[in-house]
Enzyme design. Structure first.
Site, PDB file in Angstrom:
ATOM      1  CG  ASP A 119       4.685 -10.729  -7.005  1.00 36.67           C
ATOM      2  OD1 ASP A 119       5.108  -9.977  -7.891  1.00 36.67           O
ATOM      3  OD2 ASP A 119       3.467 -10.949  -6.837  1.00 36.67           O
ATOM      4  CD  GLN A 148      10.479  -7.060  -0.079  1.00 34.53           C
ATOM      5  OE1 GLN A 148      11.403  -7.500   0.630  1.00 34.53           O
ATOM      6  NE2 GLN A 148       9.271  -7.595  -0.070  1.00 34.53           N
ATOM      7  NE  ARG A 169       6.783  -5.616  -9.723  1.00 36.74           N
ATOM      8  CZ  ARG A 169       6.060  -6.730  -9.560  1.00 36.74           C
ATOM      9  NH1 ARG A 169       5.917  -7.281  -8.371  1.00 36.74           N
ATOM     10  NH2 ARG A 169       5.497  -7.305 -10.598  1.00 36.74           N
ATOM     11  CE  LYS A 172       7.420   4.600  -0.553  1.00 36.29           C
ATOM     12  NZ  LYS A 172       6.331   5.453  -0.017  1.00 36.29           N
ATOM     13  N   GLY A 173       8.281  -2.333  -0.445  1.00 36.81           N
ATOM     14  CA  GLY A 173       8.182  -3.569   0.356  1.00 36.81           C
ATOM     15  C   GLY A 173       6.983  -3.451   1.273  1.00 36.81           C
ATOM     16  CB  THR A 211       6.449   4.019  -6.051  1.00 33.51           C
ATOM     17  OG1 THR A 211       6.047   4.800  -4.922  1.00 33.51           O
ATOM     18  CG2 THR A 211       6.952   4.942  -7.149  1.00 33.51           C
ATOM     19  CG  HIS A 212       0.652   3.635  -5.838  1.00 32.48           C
ATOM     20  ND1 HIS A 212       0.951   2.607  -4.987  1.00 32.48           N
ATOM     21  CD2 HIS A 212       0.117   3.068  -6.933  1.00 32.48           C
ATOM     22  CE1 HIS A 212       0.598   1.454  -5.528  1.00 32.48           C
ATOM     23  NE2 HIS A 212       0.097   1.705  -6.709  1.00 32.48           N
ATOM     24  NE  ARG A 273      -2.266 -14.403   4.114  1.00 30.90           N
ATOM     25  CZ  ARG A 273      -2.621 -15.126   3.058  1.00 30.90           C
ATOM     26  NH1 ARG A 273      -2.021 -14.954   1.908  1.00 30.90           N
ATOM     27  NH2 ARG A 273      -3.547 -16.047   3.152  1.00 30.90           N
ATOM     28  NE  ARG A 274      -0.164  -8.113   0.710  1.00 37.78           N
ATOM     29  CZ  ARG A 274       0.163  -9.319   0.268  1.00 37.78           C
ATOM     30  NH1 ARG A 274      -0.351  -9.777  -0.848  1.00 37.78           N
ATOM     31  NH2 ARG A 274       1.022 -10.065   0.931  1.00 37.78           N
TER      32      ARG A 274
HETATM   33  P1  FDA Z   1       2.883   4.854  -0.229  1.00 40.02           P
HETATM   34  O1  FDA Z   1       2.446   3.666   0.565  1.00 40.02           O
HETATM   35  O2  FDA Z   1       3.479   6.007   0.501  1.00 40.02           O
HETATM   36  O3  FDA Z   1       1.671   5.315  -1.118  1.00 40.02           O
HETATM   37  C1  FDA Z   1       1.648   6.563  -1.761  1.00 40.02           C
HETATM   38  C2  FDA Z   1       0.186   6.966  -1.886  1.00 40.02           C
HETATM   39  O4  FDA Z   1      -0.512   6.036  -2.714  1.00 40.02           O
HETATM   40  C3  FDA Z   1      -0.558   6.912  -0.539  1.00 40.02           C
HETATM   41  O5  FDA Z   1      -0.543   8.159   0.077  1.00 40.02           O
HETATM   42  C4  FDA Z   1      -1.943   6.504  -0.918  1.00 40.02           C
HETATM   43  O6  FDA Z   1      -2.682   7.666  -1.264  1.00 40.02           O
HETATM   44  C5  FDA Z   1      -1.779   5.720  -2.177  1.00 40.02           C
HETATM   45  N1  FDA Z   1      -1.877   4.276  -1.949  1.00 40.02           N
HETATM   46  C6  FDA Z   1      -0.868   3.391  -1.848  1.00 40.02           C
HETATM   47  N2  FDA Z   1      -1.331   2.135  -1.719  1.00 40.02           N
HETATM   48  C7  FDA Z   1      -2.680   2.228  -1.737  1.00 40.02           C
HETATM   49  C8  FDA Z   1      -3.746   1.311  -1.670  1.00 40.02           C
HETATM   50  N3  FDA Z   1      -3.536  -0.013  -1.604  1.00 40.02           N
HETATM   51  N4  FDA Z   1      -5.016   1.772  -1.721  1.00 40.02           N
HETATM   52  C9  FDA Z   1      -5.247   3.068  -1.866  1.00 40.02           C
HETATM   53  N5  FDA Z   1      -4.295   4.005  -1.951  1.00 40.02           N
HETATM   54  C10 FDA Z   1      -3.030   3.602  -1.873  1.00 40.02           C
HETATM   55  N6  FDA Z   1       5.600  -5.240  -2.281  1.00 40.02           N
HETATM   56  C11 FDA Z   1       6.328  -6.327  -1.964  1.00 40.02           C
HETATM   57  O7  FDA Z   1       6.720  -6.474  -0.804  1.00 40.02           O
HETATM   58  N7  FDA Z   1       6.635  -7.275  -2.906  1.00 40.02           N
HETATM   59  C12 FDA Z   1       6.252  -7.147  -4.205  1.00 40.02           C
HETATM   60  O8  FDA Z   1       6.547  -8.028  -5.019  1.00 40.02           O
HETATM   61  C13 FDA Z   1       5.480  -6.003  -4.556  1.00 40.02           C
HETATM   62  N8  FDA Z   1       5.049  -5.824  -5.825  1.00 40.02           N
HETATM   63  C14 FDA Z   1       4.460  -4.638  -6.185  1.00 40.02           C
HETATM   64  C15 FDA Z   1       4.127  -4.390  -7.520  1.00 40.02           C
HETATM   65  C16 FDA Z   1       3.609  -3.152  -7.884  1.00 40.02           C
HETATM   66  C17 FDA Z   1       3.291  -2.884  -9.326  1.00 40.02           C
HETATM   67  C18 FDA Z   1       3.395  -2.143  -6.896  1.00 40.02           C
HETATM   68  C19 FDA Z   1       2.877  -0.786  -7.264  1.00 40.02           C
HETATM   69  C20 FDA Z   1       3.669  -2.404  -5.580  1.00 40.02           C
HETATM   70  C21 FDA Z   1       4.188  -3.644  -5.200  1.00 40.02           C
HETATM   71  N9  FDA Z   1       4.456  -3.942  -3.875  1.00 40.02           N
HETATM   72  C22 FDA Z   1       5.180  -5.061  -3.573  1.00 40.02           C
HETATM   73  C23 FDA Z   1       3.924  -3.064  -2.797  1.00 40.02           C
HETATM   74  C24 FDA Z   1       4.912  -1.977  -2.390  1.00 40.02           C
HETATM   75  O9  FDA Z   1       6.001  -2.566  -1.764  1.00 40.02           O
HETATM   76  C25 FDA Z   1       4.266  -0.949  -1.467  1.00 40.02           C
HETATM   77  O10 FDA Z   1       3.843  -1.570  -0.291  1.00 40.02           O
HETATM   78  C26 FDA Z   1       3.081  -0.215  -2.051  1.00 40.02           C
HETATM   79  O11 FDA Z   1       3.298   0.112  -3.397  1.00 40.02           O
HETATM   80  C27 FDA Z   1       2.850   1.107  -1.293  1.00 40.02           C
HETATM   81  O12 FDA Z   1       4.005   1.932  -1.379  1.00 40.02           O
HETATM   82  P2  FDA Z   1       4.091   3.242  -2.303  1.00 40.02           P
HETATM   83  O13 FDA Z   1       5.485   3.330  -2.832  1.00 40.02           O
HETATM   84  O14 FDA Z   1       3.043   3.214  -3.315  1.00 40.02           O
HETATM   85  O15 FDA Z   1       3.988   4.458  -1.329  1.00 40.02           O
END
Ligand code: FDA
Length: 293
Positions: A119, A148, A169, A172-173, A211-212, A273-274
């Site tokens: 990670d 990231q 992977r 966004k970070g 990503t979501h 923390r998150r």
């Molecule tokens: P965004 O934050 O815009 O989310 C899109 C939509 O998803 C939001 O509108 C919301 O509806 C929903 N959503 C997102 N997160 C949510 C939550 N926790 N609860 C409820 N709804 C939520 N980061 C990092 O710095 N180091 C790492 O190693 C990792 N590893 C990692 C693994 C995996 C499998 C994922 C999916 C993510 C990570 N991340 C991570 C976290 C990543 O960097 C990022 O902060 C989150 O995925 C949120 O960004 P999105 O791209 O999902 O978009």
């Protein structure tokens, strides 16, 4: 505001919100969650909660927990990998000990036919984590890195990794970083995310599209088709409990999908923390204070 309020949010409320995102406290909880995911057609990557250990024996304990996790996944023949935070294995305390812990995990993962992802933590860890990845990758292909899109440096980091045909992977970070080193604008972060995904798809190696965000999911899907990338070169990745509807639709459409499954006794510290790091997510906690169940 959110950071100030969080310490006063009752532990039970944090627990209630986090329950969606965390498989439970015990190994058996994680294994049961992975089994259910496998049955739904998704694979998993499992994270034993914990980071920034302050003593070397904590790092050694984390290594033992991960080894037990790898065994548990193998015994139950589950389709899962593991994700590890380098600071949890002592990156900031003793890099040599950290490397030796990782070597043990990667070797066992290799024997069991699975993979360890490092990670990516905040920017104070980026150089050391990529160096660790490089060292481990020399011994074994069963290791994956994270880049990231928020960080301006990630394009250059990816170019440097490409000759290794890496598994990476792209996310966004989650850590808040200063403008000098990180994009702040949502669209810039998205652009960089897609540029990284495209570079990796064109350049060889494996890409985890983590990503979501609908915009990124749709554009990544389009890229995969446009470039004619085979299914064994990429997968979508999502966090447990987040946008399960979206996850199901991706699965139904036949895309490979992996779910990140955190578990362990450190769930409270992890959640707080998150939540502090990402006020957008903390909104879910505050909302839940007023939700009726
Ligand atoms: P965004 O934050 O815009 O989310 C899109 C939509 O998803 C939001 O509108 C919301 O509806 C929903 N959503 C997102 N997160 C949510 C939550 N926790 N609860 C409820 N709804 C939520 N980061 C990092 O710095 N180091 C790492 O190693 C990792 N590893 C990692 C693994 C995996 C499998 C994922 C999916 C993510 C990570 N991340 C991570 C976290 C990543 O960097 C990022 O902060 C989150 O995925 C949120 O960004 P999105 O791209 O999902 O978009």
């Amino acid at each position: 505001m959110v950071a100030q309020v969080l310490p006063y949010v009752p532990r039970a409320v944090v627990g209630r919100v986090s329950a969606r995102y965390i498989a439970g406290e015990a190994l058996q909880d994680a294994l049961a969650t992975v089994r259910a995911l496998n049955e739904s057609g998704a694979s998993a990557t499992v994270d034993v909660l914990g980071e920034f250990v302050t003593a070397l024996d904590e790092a050694a304990a984390a290594r033992r927990e991960y080894l037990a996790l790898l065994e548990g996944l193998a015994v139950q023949q589950l389709d899962a990998q593991v994700s590890v935070k380098p600071t949890q294995l002592g990156l900031k305390l003793d890099p040599a000990a950290c490397l030796s812990h990782f070597r043990a995990l990667v070797q066992r993962a290799r024997e069991l036919g699975t993979l360890v992802t490092l990670d990516m933590e905040d920017s104070s860890c980026t150089d050391a984590t990529l160096e660790l990845y490089r060292t481990l990758r020399r011994d074994s292909p069963q290791v994956s890195a994270v880049l990231q899109a928020r960080l301006r440096r990630s394009g250059a980091d990816l170019e440097a990794l490409l000759p290794l045909q890496p598994s990476v992977r792209i996310c966004k970070g989650i850590y808040v970083e200063p403008g000098a080193i990180a994009f702040q604008d949502r669209e810039e972060i998205r652009r960089n995310f897609l540029a990284l995904v495209e570079r990796l798809l064109r350049g060889g190696g494996f890409v985890g599209i983590a990503t979501h965000d609908d915009v990124l999911i749709e554009r990544s899907r389009a890229l995969v088709h446009q470039l004619g990338v085979e299914r064994d070169r990429y997968e979508f990745q999502m966090l447990l409990g987040v946008r399960e509807d979206r996850r199901r639709r991706l699965r139904a459409a036949g895309y490979p999908l992996r779910v990140y499954v955190p578990f362990g006794s450190h769930w409270y510290a992890y959640s707080i923390r998150r939540l502090k790091e990402n006020p957008a997510i903390a909104g879910h906690v505050l909302r839940s204070l007023f939700e009726r169940r």
